[in-house]
Design an enzyme around this catalytic site. Structure first.
Site, PDB file in Angstrom:
ATOM      1  N   CYS A 138       0.755  -1.194   0.085  1.00  0.00           N
ATOM      2  CA  CYS A 138      -0.095   0.022   0.135  1.00  0.00           C
ATOM      3  C   CYS A 138       0.889   1.329   0.013  1.00  0.00           C
ATOM      4  O   CYS A 138       1.939   1.198   0.836  1.00  0.00           O
ATOM      5  CB  CYS A 138      -0.960   0.060   1.208  1.00  0.00           C
ATOM      6  SG  CYS A 138      -2.081   1.360   1.250  1.00  0.00           S
TER       7      CYS A 138
ATOM      8  N   CYS B 124      -4.732   0.659   0.024  1.00  0.00           N
ATOM      9  CA  CYS B 124      -5.704  -0.416   0.846  1.00  0.00           C
ATOM     10  C   CYS B 124      -7.004  -0.230   0.422  1.00  0.00           C
ATOM     11  O   CYS B 124      -7.635   0.979   0.310  1.00  0.00           O
ATOM     12  CB  CYS B 124      -5.556  -0.184   2.218  1.00  0.00           C
ATOM     13  SG  CYS B 124      -4.163  -1.016   2.888  1.00  0.00           S
TER      14      CYS B 124
ATOM     15  N   CYS C  23      -6.180   1.182   6.713  1.00  0.00           N
ATOM     16  CA  CYS C  23      -5.299   2.004   6.086  1.00  0.00           C
ATOM     17  C   CYS C  23      -5.039   3.234   7.201  1.00  0.00           C
ATOM     18  O   CYS C  23      -3.841   3.469   7.526  1.00  0.00           O
ATOM     19  CB  CYS C  23      -5.437   2.425   4.871  1.00  0.00           C
ATOM     20  SG  CYS C  23      -4.294   2.996   3.882  1.00  0.00           S
TER      21      CYS C  23
END
Lengths: 280, 262
Positions: free
Chosen positions: A245, A270, A276
């Protein structure tokens, strides 16, 4: 009876009338008793279009109470239009606290994802389901699909996986990947990515699935085995990424690919916004 | 054959009657089918042949009469007294059904391999490689190139579709096969190949079969015994050669006499 103690006071508590909620609760109880079995219910008109979560919203309305905390996600995100609208709807008509935190939520209504944060006992996850019948694309007749479920005749589902391997060299289905619940019923897990299928297996949370257009409710009670279908020599596998990510550096979550400029520059982030944000 | 005569019939029908409203499609039909035997049912269109076959295969429920099948697993069972679950299990394990139109018996949207493999997967086969090998082997046995394994039946010719349908039915090694005009609608050279194939398979797999046809030539080639139907009744039955060479009933005489000489 209208409930004047809440802001949306022109409506009954949680929008639906009490008789409808009882009917839906009865369907839910039956669904929990027979894991993976699709229970018909009398779907109501809801103040949003079919395909936007009318099934999920009715299930949530039937089970929600004042001490619940509601989280709504759409494709993993808490901040998309659909998620925001449904959250605000229940804040108004059911006077509940809302949250974006998976941990704090007692009820999570979701479209297309299961949160990355593992669910725990006592939590309920409500799925919005567009097509509840996993055999629909293989057998168009409802009478016949019901018979196939009743008699556990699931050869045709395996045929579709065989065909996928014959054509693409692997099972190419990546979402709405069929599962066997409690060794009895084949179930559509709703269009979640197959990445999320392992999270359904023996989950400590109660899973409820609502299909508004087709008027079906089904459920997976806590700790029920949910097995993704496969072949011995082509076992079930989930998606993986070589990237991590770009925002939180996660390597273990489901990543969305975004195109960020006209030159085709890509970035992976994400899909679960709560996960996240807490990692950053 | 003498060994077979000592054992029980694999399928027997007693007093089978099927009505559609006031119209009687089959009236009081009695017969026994012995293991390894091919029974032909001939007669003109509308004589009740296909209805009889559907009743025998459990696809239609007769008004009266009993059909007893001697199952390998359960012993003699009353076909219409069985639960639907059992009957459907029988029909995809111990029985086969070859339709006149291959499109009714095949899944046209999936490959030939998937068509052949369906019965295997329905009874629990879960190894892709094995299923595929078996499917390829059966394509070979019905004389279709193995290279066509991943092609859909929509790309097949009529004769190939019919052979694929036969393979799809025989892959589960059934003991009893129902065939409804398996060569109807195919041209004569294709018919001849399919008849050859069926004759070979019936012999090597020791199949019992009920074959419905209006074509006396097909009956002569494939069947051991013949039942002639007219207006829902059996008007004559006996060994095939005997019925065709020395017909006793007036209707059978007419039927035999109406074969076009070549």
């Amino acid at each position: 009876m209208p409930d004047s103690s809440i802001e949306g006071g022109a409506y009954n508590y949680a929008y639906l009338d009490e008789q409808t909620k009882r009917m839906i609760r009865r369907a839910i109880l039956k669904a929990v008793a027979v894991p993976g079995y699709q229970v018909p219910f009398g779907g109501r008109e809801m103040p949003l279009p079919y395909g936007w979560g009318t099934g999920g919203i009715q299930v949530t309305a039937a089970i929600i109470g004042r001490d619940d905390t509601l989280k709504v996600i759409d494709q993993g995100a808490d901040d998309t239009t659909n998620a925001v609208s449904i959250r605000r709807f229940f804040a108004k008509v059911a006077d509940v606290a809302t949250t974006t935190s998976t941990e704090k939520a007692t009820i999570t209504q979701t479209r297309h994802r299961v949160p990355e944060t593992p669910l725990r006992e006592g939590q309920i996850i409500v799925f919005q389901v567009p097509i509840p019948e996993p055999l629909r694309m293989l057998e168009p007749r409802e009478t016949e699909t019901r018979t196939l479920h009743a008699l556990s005749e699931y050869g045709v589902m395996q045929v579709s996986l065989y065909e996928s391997i014959a054509r693409f060299g692997r099972i190419a289905k990546t979402y709405n990947y069929p599962v066997m619940v409690n060794d009895r019923y084949i179930m559509s897990p709703s269009p979640i990515p197959k990445f999320d299928n392992p999270k359904l297996d023996r989950s400590p949370a109660l899973q409820l699935y609502g299909a508004g257009r087709e008027k079906r409710i089904y459920a997976v009670p806590p700790y029920t085995p949910v097995k993704s279908l496969d072949f011995d020599d082509h076992p079930f596998e989930v998606e993986s990424w070589t990237e991590c990510c770009a925002l939180c550096g996660s390597r273990e979550s489901f990543l969305d690919e975004m195109i960020v400029d006209d030159a085709g520059k890509r970035m992976f982030i994400c899909s679960d916004t709560d996960w996240c944000e807490r990692r950053r | 054959m003498s060994g077979a005569l000592l054992s029980a019939p694999i399928l027997s029908s007693r007093g089978l009657t099927k009505r559609f409203g006031s119209r009687i499609a089959c009236r009081d039909i009695d017969f026994d089918l012995w293991p390894g035997e091919v029974l032909g049912v001939v007669g003109e269109s509308g004589s009740g042949k296909t209805t009889l076959l559907n009743c025998l295969a459990g696809r239609m429920t007769p008004e009266a009469g009993t059909i007893t099948y001697d199952s390998a697993t359960y012993g003699p069972v009353d076909v219409h007294g069985l639960s639907e679950a059992r009957r459907r299990l029988l029909s995809r394990t111990e029985w086969g059904f070859v339709n006149q139109d291959a499109r009714d018996g095949l899944r046209m949207g999936v490959s030939a391999g998937a068509n052949i493999g369906e019965r295997l997967m329905a009874v629990g086969a879960r190894h892709y490689g094995d299923i595929r090998r078996t499917a390829a082997d059966w394509l070979d046995r019905v004389e279709i190139e193995q290279a066509r394994l991943d092609d859909r039946p929509t790309t097949y010719s009529g004769g190939m579709r019919q052979r694929l349908q036969i393979a799809r039915n025989l892959v589960s090694k059934p003991r009893l096969v129902f065939m409804d005009e398996p060569t109807g609608g195919l041209d004569v050279s294709v018919q001849a190949r399919i008849l050859d194939l069926l004759r070979g398979l019936v012999g090597t797999l020791n199949l019992s079969a009920v074959l419905v046809t209006h074509d006396l030539g097909v009956a002569r080639l494939l069947t051991h015994r013949l039942m002639v139907m007219q207006g829902g009744r059996v008007v004559e039955d006996g060994l095939t050669d005997q019925v065709l060479d020395d017909p006793q009933d007036a209707y059978t005489q007419m039927l035999v006499a109406s074969i076009l000489p070549v």
